[in-house]
Design a protein around this motif. Structure first.
Motif, PDB file in Angstrom:
ATOM      1  N   ASN A 131       0.833  -1.212   0.000  1.00  0.00           N
ATOM      2  CA  ASN A 131       0.000   0.000   0.000  1.00  0.00           C
ATOM      3  C   ASN A 131       0.867   1.262   0.000  1.00  0.00           C
ATOM      4  OD1 ASN A 131      -2.354  -1.510   0.014  1.00  0.00           O
ATOM      5  ND2 ASN A 131      -2.635  -1.384   2.223  1.00  0.00           N
ATOM      6  N   ARG A 132       1.953   1.244   0.755  1.00  0.00           N
ATOM      7  CA  ARG A 132       2.879   2.381   0.734  1.00  0.00           C
ATOM      8  C   ARG A 132       3.487   2.555  -0.650  1.00  0.00           C
ATOM      9  NH1 ARG A 132       4.822   0.131   5.566  1.00  0.00           N
ATOM     10  NH2 ARG A 132       6.703  -0.575   4.461  1.00  0.00           N
ATOM     11  N   ALA A 133       3.792   1.419  -1.270  1.00  0.00           N
ATOM     12  CA  ALA A 133       4.347   1.469  -2.628  1.00  0.00           C
ATOM     13  C   ALA A 133       3.339   2.081  -3.597  1.00  0.00           C
ATOM     14  CB  ALA A 133       4.740   0.070  -3.080  1.00  0.00           C
ATOM     15  N   MET A 134       2.071   1.746  -3.441  1.00  0.00           N
ATOM     16  CA  MET A 134       1.033   2.319  -4.297  1.00  0.00           C
ATOM     17  C   MET A 134       0.959   3.830  -4.122  1.00  0.00           C
ATOM     18  SD  MET A 134      -0.669   0.084  -6.239  1.00  0.00           S
ATOM     19  CE  MET A 134      -2.327   0.750  -6.437  1.00  0.00           C
ATOM     20  N   GLU A 135       1.103   4.306  -2.894  1.00  0.00           N
ATOM     21  CA  GLU A 135       1.071   5.744  -2.627  1.00  0.00           C
ATOM     22  C   GLU A 135       2.260   6.437  -3.294  1.00  0.00           C
ATOM     23  OE1 GLU A 135       0.922   6.318   1.559  1.00  0.00           O
ATOM     24  OE2 GLU A 135      -1.033   5.332   1.811  1.00  0.00           O
TER      25      GLU A 135
END
Length: 275
Positions: free
Chosen positions: A202-206
């Motif tokens: 999810n952090r990577a998506m952000e």
């Protein structure tokens, strides 16, 4: 960005042991061939020599089925039998297939000088990877002239959830493909480890939404900082470009503020080659 072309085969997920989940009611799907390839996939960096019972445990296939598969694959030259250990290992037939793929990969040939220049300027290892179920596989790795660290052999497999290469691929594919990956990764890691892995994704998506790149800061290897960006080929394939270095040489701040942006520009340069 180009949307990745998706066929029923490409949308196959994987179980905890990376066993494929075949499309339901697909009359074109050859079960015997799938099982034979599962046997070959059981062999990896950590399991180079396996007996029929080992393969059965890794693939979930019945031992009699495995015995028929290993016999056939040995006859065809894809496996060899070690009479002393009474176990099997990959043979030259597999190497020939892998070499044919890598040597004819046009993007690898055209991107090499660009990757060499980036490695020289940043003093970082630069890699090109492709997806294989829940892993990314190196098809090229370039190093700065005087560096001997982070040499990644062609064919090396990386986990998708914790590496910048895998995260870049995960972020770049369609929502449909990403849902398939989420379901398979959840099975692979289980209820104890999956929430942490999902948080990292999810952090990577952000990051990808804001900056166009993904990071892995000690999450795959606590001593390694790396960045990854997708490379979209004209045939619809998504590969990933990565740069990595020991954390004592390249800080997380430098990677985020400078080098990862340069990597994104490099990916754009490679895409502009028309591969």
């Amino acid at each position: 960005m180009l949307e990745e072309k998706e066929t029923s085969a490409e949308l196959m997920a994987a179980s905890a042991d990376d066993e494929p989940v075949k499309p339901e009611k697909d009359r074109k799907f050859v079960e015997a061939l799938s099982r034979g390839l599962d046997v070959l996939r059981a062999f990896g960096q950590e399991s180079a020599i396996l007996g029929n019972q080992d393969i059965s445990k890794l693939t979930g296939l019945p031992k009699p089925t495995v015995s028929r598969m290993t016999y056939t694959l040995t006859k065809l030259g894809y496996l060899s039998y070690n009479t002393q250990l009474e176990k099997y290992q990959l043979s030259s037939g597999v190497l020939a297939l892998g070499y044919a793929y890598v040597s004819n990969l046009r993007v690898r040939q055209l991107a090499r000088p660009y990757m060499d220049e980036f490695a020289r300027q940043t003093n970082m290892s630069v890699g090109l990877t492709c997806a294989d179920r829940l892993h990314m596989i190196y098809v090229e790795n370039r190093l700065p002239p005087e560096a001997s660290l982070l040499r990644m052999d062609i064919g090396l497999k990386l986990p998708m959830a914790t590496t910048s290469a895998g995260r870049a691929y995960y972020c770049a594919v369609s929502d449909k493909r990403r849902k398939v990956l989420d379901d398979a990764l959840e099975v692979k890691y289980g209820p104890e480890s999956w929430p942490e892995k999902k948080e990292g994704l999810n952090r990577a998506m952000e990051d990808y939404s804001k900056y166009g790149f993904c990071l892995s800061l000690g999450e795959w290897d606590r001593n390694i900082n790396s960045a990854g960006v997708p490379v979209h080929l004209q045939d619809g394939t998504t590969m990933t470009l990565t740069c990595a270095a020991p954390s004592y040489l390249v800080s997380a701040e430098k990677l985020r503020e400078s080098t990862a942006h340069q990597l994104s520009m490099l990916a754009g340069d490679i895409e502009s080659l028309g591969v």
